[in-house]
Design a protein around this motif. Structure first.
Motif, mmCIF file in Angstrom:
data_model
loop_
_atom_site.group_PDB
_atom_site.id
_atom_site.type_symbol
_atom_site.label_atom_id
_atom_site.label_comp_id
_atom_site.label_asym_id
_atom_site.label_seq_id
_atom_site.Cartn_x
_atom_site.Cartn_y
_atom_site.Cartn_z
ATOM 1 N N PHE A 1 5.395 -23.737 -18.297
ATOM 2 C CA PHE A 1 5.751 -25.118 -17.978
ATOM 3 C C PHE A 1 7.117 -25.130 -17.304
ATOM 4 C CE2 PHE A 1 7.792 -29.174 -19.357
ATOM 5 C CZ PHE A 1 7.002 -30.033 -18.613
ATOM 6 N N ASN B 1 2.824 -27.507 -14.627
ATOM 7 C CA ASN B 1 2.250 -26.597 -15.612
ATOM 8 C C ASN B 1 1.701 -25.348 -14.919
ATOM 9 O OD1 ASN B 1 2.172 -27.806 -18.464
ATOM 10 N ND2 ASN B 1 1.516 -29.547 -17.190
ATOM 11 N N HIS B 2 1.514 -24.295 -15.724
ATOM 12 C CA HIS B 2 0.892 -23.043 -15.263
ATOM 13 C C HIS B 2 1.631 -22.438 -14.070
ATOM 14 C CE1 HIS B 2 -2.435 -23.611 -18.026
ATOM 15 N NE2 HIS B 2 -2.519 -24.861 -17.601
ATOM 16 N N GLU C 1 3.779 -30.978 -21.026
ATOM 17 C CA GLU C 1 3.316 -29.596 -21.114
ATOM 18 C C GLU C 1 1.900 -29.543 -21.655
ATOM 19 O OE1 GLU C 1 4.878 -25.239 -22.729
ATOM 20 O OE2 GLU C 1 5.900 -27.082 -23.324
ATOM 21 N N THR C 2 1.045 -28.746 -21.019
ATOM 22 C CA THR C 2 -0.328 -28.580 -21.457
ATOM 23 C C THR C 2 -0.606 -27.133 -21.775
ATOM 24 O OG1 THR C 2 -1.140 -28.249 -19.189
ATOM 25 C CG2 THR C 2 -1.073 -30.513 -20.015
ATOM 26 N N SER D 1 4.957 -20.557 -21.818
ATOM 27 C CA SER D 1 3.592 -20.913 -21.419
ATOM 28 C C SER D 1 3.480 -21.233 -19.934
ATOM 29 C CB SER D 1 3.110 -22.121 -22.228
ATOM 30 O OG SER D 1 3.837 -23.281 -21.883
#
Length: 410
Positions: A367, A318-319, A408-409, A365
């Protein structure tokens, strides 16, 4: 898993630690080290995995970047006593001597020492016992300042990625944890340089990391003896010596506190779940002959379609917004906004004729899913087949599978 894209002080220190403490022993592919090994840490360093291809199971190869006692406790004309009070009269040395060098000499068999480097956090020296000069390095670190979990430092590595002859990982009666590893400087064995390593993680969060070689230095030196000079038991004695403990109290404490949203790492992705998902996405006709991974983000399977073994490995992160410019420039944008890129590159672990096919996807986002397949069952070994067992299109489909969305966060 290299670190070659950022230039802040922390990252420079991490790079220095890598060079001091066995970067080649863990891997020659620094991109892989970043991608697969550094699964925790400051967000800035996570960003540096932006161009990485997965490699994994290398967390132990990097140690912390915390400082140790800033200044020599013993000068070159010291009293002849180690920091724990032990006599070092049987040894002699040239070059500068610090407290670290004194403890090193006090807790190893008699011999001649040449101290080549000794500063506030590490010592590098050459030991001679009449059987051939051998290099040795020791560093002290705060475990909380390492880029990966402290436990990863004292966990035996996966032999698929880090070939070794023996490794033990144990919890000592006092609560400390110890790993002793008998491995090689180069995973592909292009040289006979051995790297035997002992790492102690104390119960109160400090690391003592020692590496020895059967050559005067880790790299660019001819082998001078069959094995490094100290046995696994002697390496254990070295890293568990009481003489290090007074020096722990002098380790520098990092200034400032993490900035939420900047220094706080993103939520972790469970490695076991990644591995299970990867297995479920393997095309029909492939037999999974082995699998593994890390606690977070990384997993691999070795498959066989009847034509030979093929390694398949994946990172789920993520990120990772910083990879977007590269994917926009070289990849394709899908209608849902995701970016996807498929590449073909030579292997980077020394295996003759190894080819890596890689598919990478990135959501708006940030991911990221990146999966690679190889025409060998282990990257440091020579190719065993003409192509990877999975096609590029199959890799692309896996990278874009909706099954990954559960990781995914925000």
């Amino acid at each position: 898993m290299p670190l070659n894209e950022g230039h802040d002080g922390f990252e420079d220190e991490l790079g220095a630690a890598l060079r001091r403490t066995g970067d080649g022993f863990a891997t020659e592919d620094s991109r892989g080290l970043v991608a697969g090994g550094l699964t925790r840490g400051r967000r800035q360093v996570r960003r540096r995995r932006a161009t990485a291809v997965t490699c994994g199971v290398l967390a132990f190869g990097v140690v912390g970047v915390g400082g140790v006692y800033a200044g020599d406790l013993l000068g070159s004309g010291g009293s002849g006593k180690g920091a724990d009070g032990s006599s070092v009269a049987a040894s002699r040395s040239t070059g500068p001597e610090s407290a670290l060098a004194a403890v090193l000499k006090a807790n190893t068999p008699a011999g001649t020492w040449t101290v080549e480097h000794s500063d506030s956090r590490s010592v590098t020296a050459v030991y001679e016992d009449g059987k051939g000069p051998a290099g040795l390095t020791v560093g002290l670190y705060r475990a909380g300042e390492t880029e990966e979990s402290a436990a990863g430092q004292v966990t035996c590595p996966d032999p698929l990625y880090v070939p070794h002859d023996a490794c033990t990982s144990s919890k000592l009666p006092n609560g400390d944890r110890l790993m002793v590893l008998q491995g090689y400087e180069y995973p592909d064995r292009r040289a006979d340089t051995k790297n035997w390593r002992a790492v102690l993680l104390t119960r109160d969060g400090f690391l003592v990391d020692a590496s020895e070689y059967n050559a005067p230095s880790a790299k660019d030196s001819d082998v001078t003896r069959t094995d490094p000079p100290f046995s696994p038991a002697q390496m254990k004695t070295l890293v568990t010596a009481e003489g290090w403990r007074p020096l722990f109290k002098k380790l520098a404490v990092p200034e400032g506190k993490p900035t939420p949203g900047k220094d706080t790492p993103p939520p972790s992705v469970d490695g076991a779940d990644v591995r299970a998902t990867l297995r479920s996405l393997m095309p029909k006709g492939l037999t999974v002959v082995s699998s593994g991974g890390q606690e977070e983000e990384f997993a691999y399977v070795v498959v066989n379609d009847g034509k030979g073994k093929s390694l398949v490995q994946i990172n789920v992160q993520n990120h990772m917004e910083d990879v977007a410019p590269r994917l926009k420039a070289a990849g394709t944008k899908l209608p849902d906004g995701r970016l996807v890129l498929v590449t073909e590159e030579p292997g980077e672990k020394g295996g003759a004729g190894v080819t890596a096919w890689t598919a990478e996807s990135l959501t708006p986002s940030g991911f990221r899913v990146v999966i690679s397949a190889f025409n060998t069952g282990a990257q440091h070994e020579a190719a065993t087949r003409a192509k990877p067992a999975l096609t590029k299109e199959q890799l692309r489909e896996i990278a874009l599978s909706p099954k990954w969305s559960k990781f995914e966060t925000e």
